[in-house]
Write a protein that holds these residues in place. Structure first.
Motif, PDB file in Angstrom:
ATOM      1  N   GLY A  74      -6.609  -1.649   0.095  1.00 41.74           N
ATOM      2  CA  GLY A  74      -4.941  -1.793   0.312  1.00 41.74           C
ATOM      3  C   GLY A  74      -5.145  -3.444   1.685  1.00 41.74           C
ATOM      4  N   HIS A  75      -5.869  -4.043   1.214  1.00 44.38           N
ATOM      5  CA  HIS A  75      -6.254  -5.314   2.010  1.00 44.38           C
ATOM      6  C   HIS A  75      -5.121  -6.797   1.349  1.00 44.38           C
ATOM      7  CE1 HIS A  75      -9.864  -3.746   3.750  1.00 44.38           C
ATOM      8  NE2 HIS A  75      -9.798  -4.618   5.189  1.00 44.38           N
ATOM      9  N   ASP A  76      -5.368  -6.534   0.158  1.00 47.27           N
ATOM     10  CA  ASP A  76      -4.529  -7.485  -0.338  1.00 47.27           C
ATOM     11  C   ASP A  76      -3.122  -7.048  -0.754  1.00 47.27           C
ATOM     12  OD1 ASP A  76      -4.390 -10.421  -2.105  1.00 47.27           O
ATOM     13  OD2 ASP A  76      -4.472  -9.287  -3.812  1.00 47.27           O
ATOM     14  N   PRO A  77      -1.859  -7.916  -0.775  1.00 49.82           N
ATOM     15  CA  PRO A  77      -0.725  -7.433  -0.845  1.00 49.82           C
ATOM     16  C   PRO A  77      -0.248  -7.471  -1.481  1.00 49.82           C
ATOM     17  CG  PRO A  77      -1.068  -8.505   1.383  1.00 49.82           C
ATOM     18  CD  PRO A  77      -1.599  -8.932   0.833  1.00 49.82           C
ATOM     19  N   THR A  80      -1.834  -4.901  -4.294  1.00 50.39           N
ATOM     20  CA  THR A  80      -0.970  -2.989  -3.843  1.00 50.39           C
ATOM     21  C   THR A  80      -0.008  -3.390  -4.334  1.00 50.39           C
ATOM     22  OG1 THR A  80      -2.252  -2.798  -1.958  1.00 50.39           O
ATOM     23  CG2 THR A  80      -0.865  -2.183  -1.525  1.00 50.39           C
ATOM     24  N   GLY A  81       0.547  -4.412  -4.792  1.00 54.16           N
ATOM     25  CA  GLY A  81       1.962  -3.904  -5.206  1.00 54.16           C
ATOM     26  C   GLY A  81       2.117  -4.336  -6.481  1.00 54.16           C
ATOM     27  N   HIS A  84       0.873   0.224  -7.009  1.00 48.15           N
ATOM     28  CA  HIS A  84       2.186   0.598  -7.108  1.00 48.15           C
ATOM     29  C   HIS A  84       2.463   0.723  -8.093  1.00 48.15           C
ATOM     30  CE1 HIS A  84       1.241   2.643  -3.450  1.00 48.15           C
ATOM     31  NE2 HIS A  84       0.277   1.778  -2.276  1.00 48.15           N
ATOM     32  N   HIS A 115       6.739   4.788  -5.156  1.00 50.15           N
ATOM     33  CA  HIS A 115       5.578   4.337  -5.355  1.00 50.15           C
ATOM     34  C   HIS A 115       6.328   2.203  -6.662  1.00 50.15           C
ATOM     35  CE1 HIS A 115       1.811   6.093  -5.078  1.00 50.15           C
ATOM     36  NE2 HIS A 115       3.215   6.684  -5.905  1.00 50.15           N
ATOM     37  N   ALA A 118       7.133   0.691  -2.640  1.00 50.17           N
ATOM     38  CA  ALA A 118       6.236   0.463  -2.147  1.00 50.17           C
ATOM     39  C   ALA A 118       5.427  -0.608  -2.609  1.00 50.17           C
ATOM     40  CB  ALA A 118       4.531   1.124  -2.133  1.00 50.17           C
ATOM     41  N   ALA A 122       4.838  -4.808  -0.553  1.00 49.36           N
ATOM     42  CA  ALA A 122       4.102  -4.886  -0.693  1.00 49.36           C
ATOM     43  C   ALA A 122       3.777  -6.678  -1.078  1.00 49.36           C
ATOM     44  CB  ALA A 122       2.743  -4.555  -1.296  1.00 49.36           C
TER      45      ALA A 122
END
Length: 147
Positions: A74-77, A80-81, A84, A115, A118, A122
């Motif tokens: 989850g460190h890179d938005p 992560t986006g 999801h 999701h 989310a 993100a």
């Protein structure tokens, strides 16, 4: 009896496997050469002209996308986006196929929408996947109709 701790999943390899699955489901109609572009074939699966994959393929897609989302740091938005969003699409497809499965009170739609939210939260606003998500939104608002 001691058990060996599970080794962490290679999320990078899982993302490439997920991308391969997505592109095979869209008939390679959408070019995406890196997992960062996985939003493109995922969104293509929502298009009316794209044949709906069979339930086994969709279940595999849900499993892979779930493993990626839950295994990622989850460190890179942006990553992560995209992760999801792909899971949201997979869950929406499964909802369309079995409309909740065995128990009609349980559906994948609430999870798909969670999701999707989310993913939108993100992603940086100017990321290319942000536009893809906005364009895919109608499919989530009326899950009975493709976007």
């Amino acid at each position: 009896m001691r058990t060996r701790p599970a080794s962490p999943a290679d999320v990078g390899a899982l993302r490439f496997a997920l991308l391969d699955t997505l592109t095979s489901l869209t008939g390679d109609a959408v070019e995406a050469d890196t997992p960062a572009a996985a939003h493109l074939p995922a969104a293509a699966l929502l298009h009316p002209a794209t044949p709906t994959p069979g339930s086994d393929r969709v279940d595999d897609l849900v499993a892979l996308a779930t493993a990626v989302v839950h295994g990622a740091d989850g460190h890179d938005p942006a990553t992560t986006g995209v992760d999801h969003f792909v899971l949201a699409v997979a869950l929406l497809l499964r909802h369309r196929l079995d409309d909740g499965g065995w128990d009609t009170d349980l559906t994948d739609l609430p999870s798909a929408v969670a999701h999707l939210h989310a993913a939108m939260a993100a992603l940086p606003p100017r990321h290319p996947a942000a536009k893809t998500i906005i364009e895919a939104l109608p499919a989530f608002l009326d899950p009975g109709r493709p976007s």
